[in-house]
Design a protein around this motif. Sequence first.
Motif, short mmCIF file in Angstrom:
data_model
loop_
_atom_site.label_atom_id
_atom_site.label_comp_id
_atom_site.label_asym_id
_atom_site.label_seq_id
_atom_site.Cartn_x
_atom_site.Cartn_y
_atom_site.Cartn_z
N ALA A 52 31.85 -54.54 22.09
CA ALA A 52 31.18 -54.10 20.88
C ALA A 52 32.31 -54.57 19.93
O ALA A 52 31.87 -55.09 18.83
N TRP A 54 33.73 -57.85 20.19
CA TRP A 54 33.44 -59.34 19.89
C TRP A 54 31.89 -59.67 19.84
O TRP A 54 31.38 -60.76 19.98
N GLU A 55 31.10 -58.46 19.85
CA GLU A 55 29.50 -58.76 19.83
C GLU A 55 29.02 -59.78 20.66
O GLU A 55 28.38 -60.55 20.34
N TYR A 56 29.53 -59.72 21.93
CA TYR A 56 29.07 -60.54 22.93
C TYR A 56 27.98 -59.75 23.59
O TYR A 56 28.17 -59.03 25.04
N THR A 57 26.70 -59.74 23.25
CA THR A 57 25.80 -58.94 23.68
C THR A 57 25.19 -59.22 25.05
O THR A 57 24.38 -58.68 25.91
#
Length: 88
Positions: A52, A54-57
């Motif tokens: 959440a 680092w927005e590393y989906t």
Amino acid sequence: MSVVATVALALLAVTAVMVVYRLVRGPHALDRIVAVEILVTTVVAGAAVAVAVWEYTSAVLVLLVLALLGFIGSVTAARLAEEREDMR
């Protein structure tokens, strides 16, 4: 990193330390099984916080697989422990 993420990771680290203590000191096998399940859940939660922040989906699939493996492992261990209880 935001303050909320820092606090969440710090609380998860405290949880992990307490769970490892229970894992080492657990008097019964079922205590250790529950401790391993909570430890896997704590790791998944920590990784979810990192995803959440680092927005590393693309790591969401890894989180799902890790959670599923943890669930299957705890169910298998609980069934094994139940069978051993029946044998006594």
